[in-house]
Motif scaffolding. Structure first.
Motif, PDB file in Angstrom:
ATOM      1  N   THR A  75       0.834  -1.202   0.000  1.00 39.70           N
ATOM      2  CA  THR A  75       0.000   0.000   0.000  1.00 39.70           C
ATOM      3  C   THR A  75       0.869   1.252   0.000  1.00 39.70           C
ATOM      4  N   HIS A  76       1.930   1.240   0.805  1.00 44.19           N
ATOM      5  CA  HIS A  76       2.873   2.353   0.903  1.00 44.19           C
ATOM      6  C   HIS A  76       4.041   1.887   1.754  1.00 44.19           C
ATOM      7  N   ALA A  77       5.053   2.761   1.894  1.00 44.23           N
ATOM      8  CA  ALA A  77       6.329   2.284   2.445  1.00 44.23           C
ATOM      9  C   ALA A  77       6.572   2.711   3.892  1.00 44.23           C
ATOM     10  N   ALA A  79       6.932   2.098   7.901  1.00 41.25           N
ATOM     11  CA  ALA A  79       7.530   0.943   8.589  1.00 41.25           C
ATOM     12  C   ALA A  79       6.501  -0.124   8.948  1.00 41.25           C
ATOM     13  N   ASP A  80       5.320   0.305   9.409  1.00 38.38           N
ATOM     14  CA  ASP A  80       4.329  -0.685   9.868  1.00 38.38           C
ATOM     15  C   ASP A  80       3.741  -1.499   8.707  1.00 38.38           C
ATOM     16  N   HIS A  81       4.150  -1.193   7.466  1.00 31.37           N
ATOM     17  CA  HIS A  81       3.639  -1.938   6.308  1.00 31.37           C
ATOM     18  C   HIS A  81       4.716  -2.682   5.530  1.00 31.37           C
ATOM     19  N   ILE A  82       6.004  -2.388   5.822  1.00 32.71           N
ATOM     20  CA  ILE A  82       7.065  -3.016   5.006  1.00 32.71           C
ATOM     21  C   ILE A  82       8.106  -3.798   5.796  1.00 32.71           C
ATOM     22  N   THR A 174      -6.315   0.876   3.702  1.00 35.42           N
ATOM     23  CA  THR A 174      -5.745   1.198   5.006  1.00 35.42           C
ATOM     24  C   THR A 174      -4.946   2.494   4.931  1.00 35.42           C
ATOM     25  N   ASP A 175      -4.773   3.141   6.093  1.00 38.72           N
ATOM     26  CA  ASP A 175      -4.001   4.382   6.217  1.00 38.72           C
ATOM     27  C   ASP A 175      -4.586   5.527   5.392  1.00 38.72           C
ATOM     28  N   VAL A 176      -5.892   5.554   5.311  1.00 38.60           N
ATOM     29  CA  VAL A 176      -6.585   6.561   4.497  1.00 38.60           C
ATOM     30  C   VAL A 176      -6.788   7.840   5.301  1.00 38.60           C
ATOM     31  N   SER A 205      -2.762  12.269   9.257  1.00 37.64           N
ATOM     32  CA  SER A 205      -2.694  11.361   8.101  1.00 37.64           C
ATOM     33  C   SER A 205      -3.550  10.104   8.249  1.00 37.64           C
ATOM     34  N   HIS A 206      -4.464  10.099   9.205  1.00 33.44           N
ATOM     35  CA  HIS A 206      -5.353   8.948   9.367  1.00 33.44           C
ATOM     36  C   HIS A 206      -6.790   9.421   9.590  1.00 33.44           C
ATOM     37  N   ALA A 207      -7.735   8.567   9.173  1.00 33.96           N
ATOM     38  CA  ALA A 207      -9.147   8.892   9.361  1.00 33.96           C
ATOM     39  C   ALA A 207      -9.575   8.641  10.799  1.00 33.96           C
ATOM     40  N   THR A 227     -10.056  -1.132  10.412  1.00 33.52           N
ATOM     41  CA  THR A 227      -8.741  -1.704  10.729  1.00 33.52           C
ATOM     42  C   THR A 227      -7.782  -0.574  11.092  1.00 33.52           C
ATOM     43  N   HIS A 228      -6.499  -0.920  11.355  1.00 31.65           N
ATOM     44  CA  HIS A 228      -5.476   0.079  11.731  1.00 31.65           C
ATOM     45  C   HIS A 228      -5.965   0.890  12.937  1.00 31.65           C
ATOM     46  N   ILE A 229      -6.369   0.164  13.981  1.00 31.25           N
ATOM     47  CA  ILE A 229      -7.069   0.760  15.127  1.00 31.25           C
ATOM     48  C   ILE A 229      -6.072   1.005  16.262  1.00 31.25           C
TER      49      ILE A 229
HETATM   50 ZN   LIG Z   1       0.038   2.276   8.830  1.00 30.09          ZN
END
Ligand SMILES: [Zn+2]
Ligand SMILES: [Zn+2]
Length: 284
Positions: A75-77, A79-82, A174-176, A205-207, A227-229
């Protein structure tokens, strides 16, 4: 940050409810390829696609007894995603013998970070003998992996352009922090929507839950999962405040999805150009 959040002893971080223990977000999609005659079959090859490999990827792979991976979408780079990319190594050795390196689909921005952070994997000069057998692939608007189509959903995460994904009747966003108007057309007719909702307080940067609820209502999926709670949201207490078809997701949540091909309505035609005396420029 994961829940419990390091250094925190709030009610959610110390909760006894297993739903309040949250690893970093990721999803695994698995399906079986149809038999030769195109019919659903229990003998078809099982396929496994992961979206994001965060720092908890290894733990998540163990919990789900993951034995192979056919592709990864990023989704993007952040740390919590890569940061779990390196743990693809053992699985990539298995896949490599059959299919070659595992394709990792990433935007140019994400690719640049992956190449920098994991230079010992991606550099043309990399010599580390047991580096992951993976290859970076450009992320297109539509990508087909062993017969299943993934549609990229452009999203904003603060000022960063990131990607959500739609597969069949399900979307993972996620991370929208904002959804461009044109992306809503890609989200029509969803059965399942997974969308991030960090907490109640605004974040750059988060909803918030309120924003995510607004999008969930507009998109109108049969079932929506947040998600991403963050640790501000207790599982039970928050669920009690949500509409019946909108729920906080939790580690290990699993549900069936329909992966039939996606037929989206054609995008609205651009307004007709006004008549003018000069003909449009022609590309040589
Ligand atoms: Zn994230
Ligand atoms: Zn992020």
């Amino acid at each position: 940050m994961g829940v419990p959040t390091l250094g925190c002893d709030c009610a959610v971080c110390t909760s006894a409810d297993p739903h309040d223990r949250r690893l970093r977000p990721s999803v695994l999609l698995t399906w079986r390829e149809p038999s030769q005659d195109g019919q659903p079959s229990q003998d078809g090859q099982a396929r496994f696609v992961v979206i994001d490999t965060g720092p908890d990827f290894r733990e998540q792979a163990m919990r789900n007894r993951l034995k192979r991976i056919d592709a990864v979408f990023y989704t993007h780079a952040h740390a919590d995603h890569i940061m779990g990319l390196d743990d693809l190594r053992p699985l990539s050795f298995l896949t490599y013998r059959e299919n070659g390196p595992i394709p990792l689909y990433a935007s140019p921005e994400t690719r640049a970070v992956l190449e920098r952070v994991f230079d010992y994997t991606f550099s043309p000069d990399a010599t580390y003998p047991t580096r992951a057998r993976v290859r970076l692939e450009p992320l297109q608007d539509r990508t087909t992996v062993h017969g299943v189509e993934f549609i990229r959903i452009p999203l904003l995460h603060g000022t960063m352009k990131i990607s959500g994904f739609r597969f069949g009747d399900t979307a993972y966003l996620t991370d929208v922090s904002a959804i461009p108007e044109s992306s809503f057309a890609l989200l029509e007719g969803l059965d399942n929507l997974i969308i991030s909702a960090l907490r109640h307080d605004p974040h750059p940067s988060h909803a918030t839950v309120k924003q995510a609820l607004g999008w969930a209502r507009r998109i109108g999926a049969r079932q929506t999962w947040f998600t991403h709670i963050a640790h501000e949201l207790g599982h039970e207490a928050t669920n009690r405040t949500l509409p019946e078809n909108i729920r906080l997701s939790y580690d290990g949540l699993s549900f069936p999805v329909n992966l039939d091909p996606i037929h989206l309505k054609p995008a609205k035609p651009a307004p007709a150009p006004s008549h003018s005396a000069t003909p449009p420029p022609v590309n040589p």
